[in-house]
Design an enzyme around this catalytic site. Structure first.
Site, PDB file in Angstrom:
ATOM      1  NE  ARG A 103      -0.596   1.792   3.483  1.00  0.00           N
ATOM      2  CZ  ARG A 103       0.471   2.686   3.663  1.00  0.00           C
ATOM      3  NH1 ARG A 103       1.465   2.166   3.689  1.00  0.00           N
ATOM      4  NH2 ARG A 103       0.573   3.930   3.443  1.00  0.00           N
ATOM      5  N   GLY A 104       0.243   2.364  -0.186  1.00  0.00           N
ATOM      6  CA  GLY A 104       0.981   3.973  -0.239  1.00  0.00           C
ATOM      7  C   GLY A 104       1.305   3.890  -1.795  1.00  0.00           C
ATOM      8  CB  ALA A 105       0.484   6.692  -4.080  1.00  0.00           C
ATOM      9  NE  ARG A 158      -6.268   0.844  -2.286  1.00  0.00           N
ATOM     10  CZ  ARG A 158      -5.648   1.489  -1.295  1.00  0.00           C
ATOM     11  NH1 ARG A 158      -4.394   1.452  -1.029  1.00  0.00           N
ATOM     12  NH2 ARG A 158      -6.452   2.208  -0.346  1.00  0.00           N
ATOM     13  CD  GLN A 164      -3.891   3.022   6.273  1.00  0.00           C
ATOM     14  OE1 GLN A 164      -4.826   3.116   7.413  1.00  0.00           O
ATOM     15  NE2 GLN A 164      -4.663   2.598   5.208  1.00  0.00           N
ATOM     16  CG  ASP A 203      -3.281   7.755  -2.189  1.00  0.00           C
ATOM     17  OD1 ASP A 203      -2.936   8.146  -1.153  1.00  0.00           O
ATOM     18  OD2 ASP A 203      -3.278   6.671  -2.598  1.00  0.00           O
ATOM     19  CG  ASN A 210      -2.852  11.527   1.786  1.00  0.00           C
ATOM     20  OD1 ASN A 210      -2.266  10.768   1.162  1.00  0.00           O
ATOM     21  ND2 ASN A 210      -2.537  11.825   2.884  1.00  0.00           N
ATOM     22  CE  LYS A 211      -5.662   5.714   3.777  1.00  0.00           C
ATOM     23  NZ  LYS A 211      -6.816   4.861   2.971  1.00  0.00           N
TER      24      LYS A 211
HETATM   25  O1  MRU Z   1      -4.803   3.277   1.569  1.00  0.00           O
HETATM   26  P1  MRU Z   1      -3.286   3.365   1.649  1.00  0.00           P
HETATM   27  O2  MRU Z   1      -2.633   2.977   3.256  1.00  0.00           O
HETATM   28  O3  MRU Z   1      -2.663   3.043   0.515  1.00  0.00           O
HETATM   29  O4  MRU Z   1      -3.259   5.031   1.692  1.00  0.00           O
HETATM   30  C1  MRU Z   1      -2.140   5.742   1.570  1.00  0.00           C
HETATM   31  C2  MRU Z   1      -1.810   7.077   1.744  1.00  0.00           C
HETATM   32  O5  MRU Z   1      -3.053   7.801   1.848  1.00  0.00           O
HETATM   33  C3  MRU Z   1      -0.699   7.845   1.687  1.00  0.00           C
HETATM   34  O6  MRU Z   1      -0.621   8.873   2.306  1.00  0.00           O
HETATM   35  C4  MRU Z   1      -0.293   7.934   0.279  1.00  0.00           C
HETATM   36  O7  MRU Z   1      -0.542   6.948  -0.659  1.00  0.00           O
HETATM   37  C5  MRU Z   1       0.900   8.488  -0.088  1.00  0.00           C
HETATM   38  S1  MRU Z   1       2.311   7.290   0.357  1.00  0.00           S
HETATM   39  C6  MRU Z   1       3.819   8.161   0.074  1.00  0.00           C
END
Ligand code: MRU
Length: 343
Positions: free
Chosen positions: A47-49, A90, A197, A238, A248-249
């Site tokens: 996970r994480g972009a 996703r 997270q 994201d 973002n999250k």
């Molecule tokens: O749902 P996730 O855990 O993939 O969400 C991640 C985020 O929102 C991060 O802040 C984003 O992807 C940037 S990661 C460098």
């Protein structure tokens, strides 16, 4: 610092740290089928972009070396179908489609050679995407440091650290860059309901790397800002639209509102691969909706809510450009107005 995703170049496998098991168990998985890669991204094992993008590129290569197609046209067709399937894992993080598109273009450019030629071009491109991620995150760290001072209290949301990229991360990269200079930040990680997270991953990686870390519940940020202990908010993203609106999250928007109220600078750390110039504004960003069970039961021993309650569980929200103090990228620090004028 160890990698979160990488390629086993001898056996052509996508390797990753399973983030659903952290912090209790550090478990490394190796996969090579499209179904396994799709599932790892969907269930947030990866996970994480940036990490999703790198994993998709390596994963697409690892699947493609096992295609049985003998002709370039058949190979490209199988590649396109696999990329489409992985892309559907996703919707919000643009790095996923960005990396898959880059891989497909590479294959098309190599299509006049034989299958082995296409495969080796794909391997190189996947390794380039992996290597670039490390350099880009390192640069974001250095550029972000110019906005911070030794001793700053920094609030971060979700996990945009090393676990969300190959290494270093985006929002936490300036923290690691500061530590290399001997600076001491006090980092506040919010839990980040519903999937925690922040509590599970950010607190883990910061503590493992010796950073002064305090975990807070999501509803404590306002009180901390009121006390004056937060000097800057650093978040990842994201997808950034061409006008600077940033997905973002879920919960990021709330922190931006608080930061504006308490005059705390709000920085979005964004690799260029996360800026989607084809998307005009936040209204065009597709926000992923996730399973209700993530809210009602995932981290509880039994369901904690009434069985008939409805759940609203968006994974991301959009912070309007005007609430963002600056974007910290690998190419420098830009205001939303500069981004709108075209970088
Ligand atoms: O749902 P996730 O855990 O993939 O969400 C991640 C985020 O929102 C991060 O802040 C984003 O992807 C940037 S990661 C460098």
């Amino acid at each position: 610092m160890t990698d979160t995703v990488w390629m086993d170049t001898e056996n052509n496998l996508l390797c990753f740290v399973d983030q659903t098991k952290l912090p209790g168990e550090y478990s490394v998985c190796s996969v090579c089928s499209a179904d396994e890669i799709y599932s790892a991204i969907k269930r947030l094992a990866i996970r994480g972009a940036p990490a999703i993008g790198v994993a998709a590129a390596i994963g697409l290569y690892c699947v493609s070396v096992r295609f049985e197609d003998r002709e370039p046209q058949g190979f490209l067709k199988s590649l396109k179908e696999t990329a489409k399937m992985l892309d559907s894992a996703r919707p919000t993080a643009v790095n996923l489609s960005w990396a898959l598109a880059r891989m497909q273009k590479t294959a098309e450019r190599a299509a006049n050679s034989d299958i082995e030629g296409i495969k080796s071009a794909l391997k190189k491109e996947a390794l380039d995407i992996y290597g670039e991620d490390i350099l880009v995150c390192k640069k974001i760290g250095q550029n972000g440091l110019s906005l911070l001072k030794n001793g700053f209290g920094i609030l971060t949301h979700c996990n945009a650290g090393a676990l969300a990229a190959v290494r270093y991360g985006t929002a936490l990269a300036p923290v690691y860059a500061g530590r290399e200079k001997g600076w001491d930040f006090k980092v506040y990680a919010d839990e980040t309901r519903p999937l925690l997270q922040g509590a599970r991953l950010t607190a883990y990686e910061l503590c493992e790397n010796g950073i002064d870390t305090t975990l807070i519940c999501d509803n404590m940020a306002a009180s901390l800002m009121q006390k004056g202990v937060i000097d800057a908010v650093l978040v990842g993203c994201d997808r950034v639209a061409a006008n600077g609106d940033t997905a973002n999250k879920i919960g990021t928007l709330g922190l931006a509102v608080l930061a504006r109220n308490f005059s705390v600078p709000f920085y979005v750390c964004a690799p260029f691969s996360t800026i989607d110039f084809s998307c005009k504004s936040g209204e065009e960003i597709v926000i992923e909706q996730r399973e209700w069970s993530e809210v009602t039961e995932l981290f509880f021993s039994s369901r904690i809510t009434h069985p008939d309650v409805k759940v609203y569980n968006p994974a991301f929200d959009v912070t309007p450009a005007e609430m963002i103090s600056a974007f910290i990228t690998e190419k420098g620090v830009f205001t939303p107005e500069e981004l709108q004028r075209g970088l």
